[in-house]
Scaffold this active site. Structure first.
Site, PDB file in Angstrom:
ATOM      1  CG  HIS A  81      59.730  21.328  37.332  1.00 27.03           C
ATOM      2  ND1 HIS A  81      59.973  21.660  38.637  1.00 27.03           N
ATOM      3  CD2 HIS A  81      61.125  21.073  37.004  1.00 27.03           C
ATOM      4  CE1 HIS A  81      60.913  22.013  39.022  1.00 27.03           C
ATOM      5  NE2 HIS A  81      61.915  21.679  38.035  1.00 27.03           N
TER       6      HIS A  81
ATOM      7  CD  GLU B 284      61.996  20.226  41.826  1.00 31.39           C
ATOM      8  OE1 GLU B 284      61.738  21.626  42.131  1.00 31.39           O
ATOM      9  OE2 GLU B 284      63.026  20.067  40.909  1.00 31.39           O
TER      10      GLU B 284
HETATM   11 CO    CO Z   1      63.904  21.510  38.700  1.00 37.70          CO
END
Ligand code: CO
Length: 267
Positions: free
Chosen positions: A151, A181
């Site tokens: 993530h 991210e």
């Molecule tokens: Co997310």
């Protein structure tokens, strides 16, 4: 009756509204039930956006706080909370705060314990790297690579991802990890794939469940999905649509943290 040990287990995931994500949660529940057959199982999602979407679809899931209150009302004397997060990031920190506040409010009337995410300690990461090769696609050709999609986060714990890369390379030089991210991003990995003359890439979620990031950002047909970007670079791409919690062996690693927290003080 008052002397009877009454154990409730709360599994806490970020959550997903995608039906495909259900398989990972169901697998976790099944494996937890095997180890704790007498405990009652509860589920909570930390993402309010996901909970809102599920409520609209008439499939409501509690927040951790709501679930803990529900368990208190039902009279559990022992509550075990297991984080289904992958690394101890912001989501886990929030859960720790919620669980601590709940334990304080319960004032010792309920024993409350919290199991750490999948990967926290050196031993956790070693254990995962020990399990992983058997679960990943078999190495057939020196042009093959496995790229894990994590993530990533703006939280300081993002350092886990480049850290995990170091451990992965002890296993195999053909394993890479990048994040949606955080750091490293897919763009950081592309030159390395080129340098190693990789031809085929297996995309594997490094996320608990196969939700939006896996179905859309990793394996989707939109032009900026990892699959599309890698295909445009000339790679043969094989996405695997399986969240980490769908693998029994990885579910056990999470459950080992739950077992550990029943033995130690870990709040
Ligand atoms: Co997310």
């Amino acid at each position: 009756m008052a002397e009877q040990k009454n154990v409730g287990i709360l599994l806490v995931a970020f959550g997903s509204a995608r039906p495909a994500a259900r398989a990972a949660i169901a697998n976790m529940e099944r494996e937890v039930e095997k180890v704790f057959p007498d405990a009652a199982l509860f589920l909570a999602f930390t993402s309010s956006i996901v909970r809102g979407r599920l409520a609209k679809e008439d499939r409501p899931v509690d927040s951790p706080q709501e679930a803990l209150c529900r368990m208190q009302e039902q009279g559990f004397s022992e509550i075990l909370v297991q984080s289904l997060h992958v690394i101890p990031g912001g989501e886990y920190e929030g859960l720790q705060k919620t669980v601590r506040a709940f334990a304080e409010q319960a004032g010792g009337a309920i024993s409350v314990k919290l199991g750490r995410p999948l990967l926290c300690t050196h031993e956790d990461i070693l254990e995962l790297c020990r399990i992983l090769p058997a679960l990943l696609p078999p190495y057939e050709d020196e042009g093959d690579a496995v790229l894990l999609m994590g993530h990533g986060t703006s939280h300081a714990s993002n350092i886990y991802y480049p850290g995990i890369q170091y451990y992965l390379w002890q296993q195999s030089p053909r394993y890479w990890i990048a994040t949606v991210e955080g750091y490293p991003a897919l763009q950081d990995i592309l030159p390395m794939l080129k340098e190693k003359r990789i031809r085929r890439v297996w995309l594997e979620p490094f996320l608990a469940v196969a939700g939006n990031h896996v179905l859309d950002d990793m394996a989707g047909d939109k032009p900026d999905s990892w699959k599309s970007i890698l295909e445009a670079e000339g790679y043969q791409v094989h996405p695997v649509l399986k969240g980490l919690a769908e693998y029994k062996e990885i579910a056990w690693l999470w459950i080992s943290h739950l077992k550990e927290c029943t033995e130690a003080h870990s709040l």
